[in-house]
Design a protein around this motif. Sequence first.
Motif, PDB file in Angstrom:
ATOM      1  N   ILE A 146       0.817  -1.096   0.098  1.00  0.00           N
ATOM      2  CA  ILE A 146       0.038  -0.039  -0.053  1.00  0.00           C
ATOM      3  C   ILE A 146       0.764   1.316  -0.007  1.00  0.00           C
ATOM      4  O   ILE A 146       1.397   1.631   1.178  1.00  0.00           O
ATOM      5  CB  ILE A 146      -0.828   0.191   1.154  1.00  0.00           C
ATOM      6  CG1 ILE A 146      -1.684  -1.355   1.439  1.00  0.00           C
ATOM      7  CG2 ILE A 146      -2.054   1.248   1.181  1.00  0.00           C
ATOM      8  CD1 ILE A 146      -2.815  -1.430   2.689  1.00  0.00           C
ATOM      9  N   LYS A 147       1.151   1.744  -1.183  1.00  0.00           N
ATOM     10  CA  LYS A 147       2.074   3.123  -1.408  1.00  0.00           C
ATOM     11  C   LYS A 147       1.471   4.342  -1.829  1.00  0.00           C
ATOM     12  O   LYS A 147       2.029   5.008  -2.393  1.00  0.00           O
ATOM     13  CB  LYS A 147       3.190   2.487  -2.105  1.00  0.00           C
ATOM     14  CG  LYS A 147       4.038   1.489  -1.525  1.00  0.00           C
ATOM     15  CD  LYS A 147       4.633   2.060  -0.192  1.00  0.00           C
ATOM     16  CE  LYS A 147       5.830   0.925   0.436  1.00  0.00           C
ATOM     17  NZ  LYS A 147       6.358   1.679   1.447  1.00  0.00           N
ATOM     18  N   VAL A 148       0.071   4.284  -1.764  1.00  0.00           N
ATOM     19  CA  VAL A 148      -0.803   5.382  -2.138  1.00  0.00           C
ATOM     20  C   VAL A 148      -1.538   5.886  -1.207  1.00  0.00           C
ATOM     21  O   VAL A 148      -2.203   5.072  -0.361  1.00  0.00           O
ATOM     22  CB  VAL A 148      -1.640   5.211  -3.771  1.00  0.00           C
ATOM     23  CG1 VAL A 148      -0.835   4.625  -4.880  1.00  0.00           C
ATOM     24  CG2 VAL A 148      -2.377   3.829  -3.196  1.00  0.00           C
ATOM     25  N   PRO A 149      -1.755   7.160  -1.242  1.00  0.00           N
ATOM     26  CA  PRO A 149      -2.727   7.883  -0.045  1.00  0.00           C
ATOM     27  C   PRO A 149      -4.073   7.687  -0.033  1.00  0.00           C
ATOM     28  O   PRO A 149      -4.875   7.895   0.833  1.00  0.00           O
ATOM     29  CB  PRO A 149      -2.396   9.348  -0.289  1.00  0.00           C
ATOM     30  CG  PRO A 149      -2.109   9.440  -1.721  1.00  0.00           C
ATOM     31  CD  PRO A 149      -1.260   8.272  -1.975  1.00  0.00           C
ATOM     32  N   THR A 150      -4.531   6.807  -1.112  1.00  0.00           N
ATOM     33  CA  THR A 150      -6.040   6.625  -1.084  1.00  0.00           C
ATOM     34  C   THR A 150      -6.540   5.815  -0.075  1.00  0.00           C
ATOM     35  O   THR A 150      -7.528   5.706   0.389  1.00  0.00           O
ATOM     36  CB  THR A 150      -6.356   5.696  -2.293  1.00  0.00           C
ATOM     37  OG1 THR A 150      -5.433   4.610  -2.583  1.00  0.00           O
ATOM     38  CG2 THR A 150      -6.178   6.551  -3.732  1.00  0.00           C
ATOM     39  N   THR A 151      -5.507   4.927   0.637  1.00  0.00           N
ATOM     40  CA  THR A 151      -5.959   4.303   2.061  1.00  0.00           C
ATOM     41  C   THR A 151      -6.324   5.152   2.920  1.00  0.00           C
ATOM     42  O   THR A 151      -7.162   4.605   3.943  1.00  0.00           O
ATOM     43  CB  THR A 151      -4.524   3.548   2.380  1.00  0.00           C
ATOM     44  OG1 THR A 151      -5.140   2.476   3.355  1.00  0.00           O
ATOM     45  CG2 THR A 151      -3.702   4.166   2.700  1.00  0.00           C
ATOM     46  N   TYR A 152      -6.006   6.525   3.065  1.00  0.00           N
ATOM     47  CA  TYR A 152      -6.274   7.088   4.124  1.00  0.00           C
ATOM     48  C   TYR A 152      -7.829   8.162   3.779  1.00  0.00           C
ATOM     49  O   TYR A 152      -8.032   8.822   4.598  1.00  0.00           O
ATOM     50  CB  TYR A 152      -5.481   8.572   4.463  1.00  0.00           C
ATOM     51  CG  TYR A 152      -4.235   7.846   4.998  1.00  0.00           C
ATOM     52  CD1 TYR A 152      -4.207   7.455   6.481  1.00  0.00           C
ATOM     53  CD2 TYR A 152      -2.938   7.468   4.470  1.00  0.00           C
ATOM     54  CE1 TYR A 152      -3.234   6.702   7.268  1.00  0.00           C
ATOM     55  CE2 TYR A 152      -1.934   6.745   4.976  1.00  0.00           C
ATOM     56  CZ  TYR A 152      -1.955   6.618   6.573  1.00  0.00           C
ATOM     57  OH  TYR A 152      -0.984   5.836   7.216  1.00  0.00           O
ATOM     58  N   HIS A 153      -8.300   7.697   2.457  1.00  0.00           N
ATOM     59  CA  HIS A 153      -9.380   8.370   2.259  1.00  0.00           C
ATOM     60  C   HIS A 153     -10.689   8.078   3.269  1.00  0.00           C
ATOM     61  O   HIS A 153     -11.605   8.654   3.544  1.00  0.00           O
ATOM     62  CB  HIS A 153      -9.928   8.133   0.829  1.00  0.00           C
ATOM     63  CG  HIS A 153      -9.220   8.549  -0.192  1.00  0.00           C
ATOM     64  ND1 HIS A 153      -9.321   8.366  -1.472  1.00  0.00           N
ATOM     65  CD2 HIS A 153      -8.139   9.374  -0.054  1.00  0.00           C
ATOM     66  CE1 HIS A 153      -8.263   8.956  -2.209  1.00  0.00           C
ATOM     67  NE2 HIS A 153      -7.628   9.493  -1.382  1.00  0.00           N
ATOM     68  N   ARG A 154     -10.570   7.170   3.797  1.00  0.00           N
ATOM     69  CA  ARG A 154     -11.737   6.478   5.154  1.00  0.00           C
ATOM     70  C   ARG A 154     -11.729   7.290   5.986  1.00  0.00           C
ATOM     71  O   ARG A 154     -12.675   7.336   6.631  1.00  0.00           O
ATOM     72  CB  ARG A 154     -11.098   5.098   5.311  1.00  0.00           C
ATOM     73  CG  ARG A 154     -11.632   4.021   4.543  1.00  0.00           C
ATOM     74  CD  ARG A 154     -11.092   2.608   5.127  1.00  0.00           C
ATOM     75  NE  ARG A 154      -9.536   2.714   4.416  1.00  0.00           N
ATOM     76  CZ  ARG A 154      -8.995   1.498   3.942  1.00  0.00           C
ATOM     77  NH1 ARG A 154      -9.552   0.321   3.908  1.00  0.00           N
ATOM     78  NH2 ARG A 154      -7.731   1.566   3.386  1.00  0.00           N
ATOM     79  N   LEU A 155     -10.773   8.077   6.361  1.00  0.00           N
ATOM     80  CA  LEU A 155     -10.677   9.112   7.670  1.00  0.00           C
ATOM     81  C   LEU A 155     -11.521  10.361   7.316  1.00  0.00           C
ATOM     82  O   LEU A 155     -11.896  11.023   8.064  1.00  0.00           O
ATOM     83  CB  LEU A 155      -9.140   9.419   7.986  1.00  0.00           C
ATOM     84  CG  LEU A 155      -8.142   8.648   8.092  1.00  0.00           C
ATOM     85  CD1 LEU A 155      -6.897   9.123   8.550  1.00  0.00           C
ATOM     86  CD2 LEU A 155      -8.671   7.504   9.360  1.00  0.00           C
ATOM     87  N   LEU A 156     -11.788  10.535   5.861  1.00  0.00           N
ATOM     88  CA  LEU A 156     -12.422  11.552   5.479  1.00  0.00           C
ATOM     89  C   LEU A 156     -13.974  11.351   5.341  1.00  0.00           C
ATOM     90  O   LEU A 156     -14.815  12.481   4.936  1.00  0.00           O
ATOM     91  CB  LEU A 156     -12.067  12.346   4.086  1.00  0.00           C
ATOM     92  CG  LEU A 156     -10.454  12.725   4.261  1.00  0.00           C
ATOM     93  CD1 LEU A 156      -9.838  12.864   2.828  1.00  0.00           C
ATOM     94  CD2 LEU A 156     -10.054  13.885   5.108  1.00  0.00           C
TER      95      LEU A 156
END
Length: 373
Positions: A113-123
């Motif tokens: 997992i090397k892309v920031p899409t993983t943190y979209h859940r926080l939004l």
Amino acid sequence: MNNIVCYTLNKQNIKLGNMVYLNSNQSDKIEREINILLSPDNNYICHCAVVMSSILLNCDKSSSINFYITDGGISTKNKEYLKLLNNIRPFSIFFIDISKYDLSMFPLNRKHIKVPTTYHRLLVPDILPVGIDKIIYLDCDVIVEKDLKELFDIDLGDNLIAAVEDESALQNCIRLDLDFYFNYGVILFNIKKLREFDLFDKCLSYFYKSKGMITLQDQDILNGVLSDKCLHLPLMWNASTPIFKEEIWKQKTSIHEKIVAGLEPGIIHFTYTPKPWNKKCGHILRDEYYKYLRVADFEKYKKYVNNKKFDNLFNVKKSNKHVIFILFGMKIKIPRKSKKRIMQDNLLDMQYRLVEINSKLDKLSSAFNCDKN
């Protein structure tokens, strides 16, 4: 508690999706909406389409499916491809621009997992339109095998989310000093309650306070903030890879529930690498991915977006050892160590051959038209 699995799953005994949409005889009257959130990048569009296909085929006709896609730079061509899935059944799709959000403070410390899409859940509570009170988030390495109405209609009460215990919950609970540790690949979000909770700021605060303990990126962060506000879902709604393998069971959930989830999975989650689209994947249900990939018709999509007459007839590819010329299905390999002039001569020769073939095709076309007349 006995943590050793002592049974073997047989694929023939596993109850999988039966394409309920195609087989339903019910009326087309829409009775309910199901909201689904996905967060692909351009590299995962194909896998996102597979997830969407599995949902569209296994949800009843009376459901109206709404897809919300976080957009951190998805290309126009890829957006058009996802819209083409309307050929399976009607649905609504909305792309949510998240480019204005700065997520650079969070680590990307996992190999796959090397892309920031993983943190979209926080939004999630901040980016969804007003009027949405509940949504199902899904990773793009899952397959849906049951009607999501059953999951979407679960009463969350005062819980902020609902999720399944993670496959490594025991060790992660010890590491983060938690009583429960969930997997973030499938989450039912209580958006109405989360809008009052200020999720992103709480996640940011937890990250700075616990930075030294965080190894699983936003999964650790979400657990640190929401673990005690999470309704525990049955394993069938996030049947991870260990459920289908004979190995030590690292969860508090019973072995019996694991067996039930393995025999009747609602959502299959390919949590291990290699993934089903990788050659060395040994998952017992790998073929399920390809079943829905055929429905998503990604190969047809690639032809659609390229829209070039000779795209699959004449092409040039490079490997570590060769330059590979593709001409009407024929492959001609030229060693990369060959001199540039030799490569140019070969290419020129192939161009002459292509002209000759085009000439023959024109003659055949003319002859065919004459016969037809």
